[in-house]
Design a protein around this motif. Structure first.
Motif: not given
Length: 223
Positions: A5-9, A13-15
């Motif tokens: 989930n952190l990776g997806i977030l 954020e990076q677009g």
């Protein structure tokens, strides 16, 4: 799951990423160890590691001296020392070309664009021609085109649109998947192993009540 989930977030954020949109979209294995295929423009250096081939050196072409087949196993291109060994684009030291080639699905994911402008030596297709003739009115394909091929063709189409090469994100107006054409076949119900017609005896007045596998044809096999 927390790390995922952190990776997806982070991607959001990076677009350049986000939530998965389909359970059918899988990793795509594109590398093959065959001679005939689209070359992967990568050079491997012990110091600089993986280095992309510079734009001015593209396209990478197949060696005319390489034999298309080999009995030694592994990649055919890896055995052509003259083609394999190059200088690293970054440090100028000894390096080697990538010897795997891409799967043919890579080519079939954008061939409909290339057909329109096959003599263009600068880009896959000019934007003007793509705007005139795309999208495809009707695309007819087998059952494998309903998921894998359609996904990857759309992925490449979206990428080319982002790059300004194509102007249509969705490349097919209508898709007709006609399934697979098969002949009459038999298989063992428990194992799913397919059998030849000559290895099956039909029992019953019309041969439809049940079928008996002729086991004497398979002395070394277990069902």
């Amino acid at each position: 799951m927390y790390e995922l989930n952190l990776g997806i977030l982070y991607l959001q954020e990076q677009g350049f990423g986000g939530e998965p949109v389909s359970s059918h979209l899988k990793d795509w294995l594109i590398s093959r160890q065959r001679y005939w295929g689209t070359l992967i423009p990568v050079i491997h250096c012990d110091i600089c590691k993986t280095v992309p081939v510079p734009m001015e050196d593209l396209p990478v072409v197949l060696s005319d001296t390489t034999k298309p087949t080999t009995s030694k196993g592994g990649s055919v291109l890896a055995q052509d020392e003259q083609w394999l060994n190059v200088k690293c684009p970054k440090c100028g030291g000894p390096a080697k070309r990538e010897t795997d080639t891409m799967d043919t699905f890579v080519d079939s994911s954008w061939y409909f664009l290339r057909y329109l402008d096959h003599a263009n030596g600068e880009v896959p297709v000019s934007r003007e021609i793509a705007e005139k003739y795309m999208p495809v009115d009707l695309y007819i394909g087998g059952i494998e085109h309903a998921l894998l091929h359609l996904y990857y063709a759309r992925f490449i189409s979206h990428f080319l649109c982002d790059e300004g090469i194509s102007c249509h994100r969705e490349l097919f107006v209508n898709l007709l998947t006609q399934g697979m054409v098969k002949g009459l076949s038999y298989k063992v119900q428990k194992t799913g192993m397919y059998l030849k017609a000559g290895d099956v005896e039909k029992v019953g007045e019309y041969g439809y009540e049940f079928m008996v596998v002729l086991l004497e044809c398979f002395p070394a096999k277990k069902f």
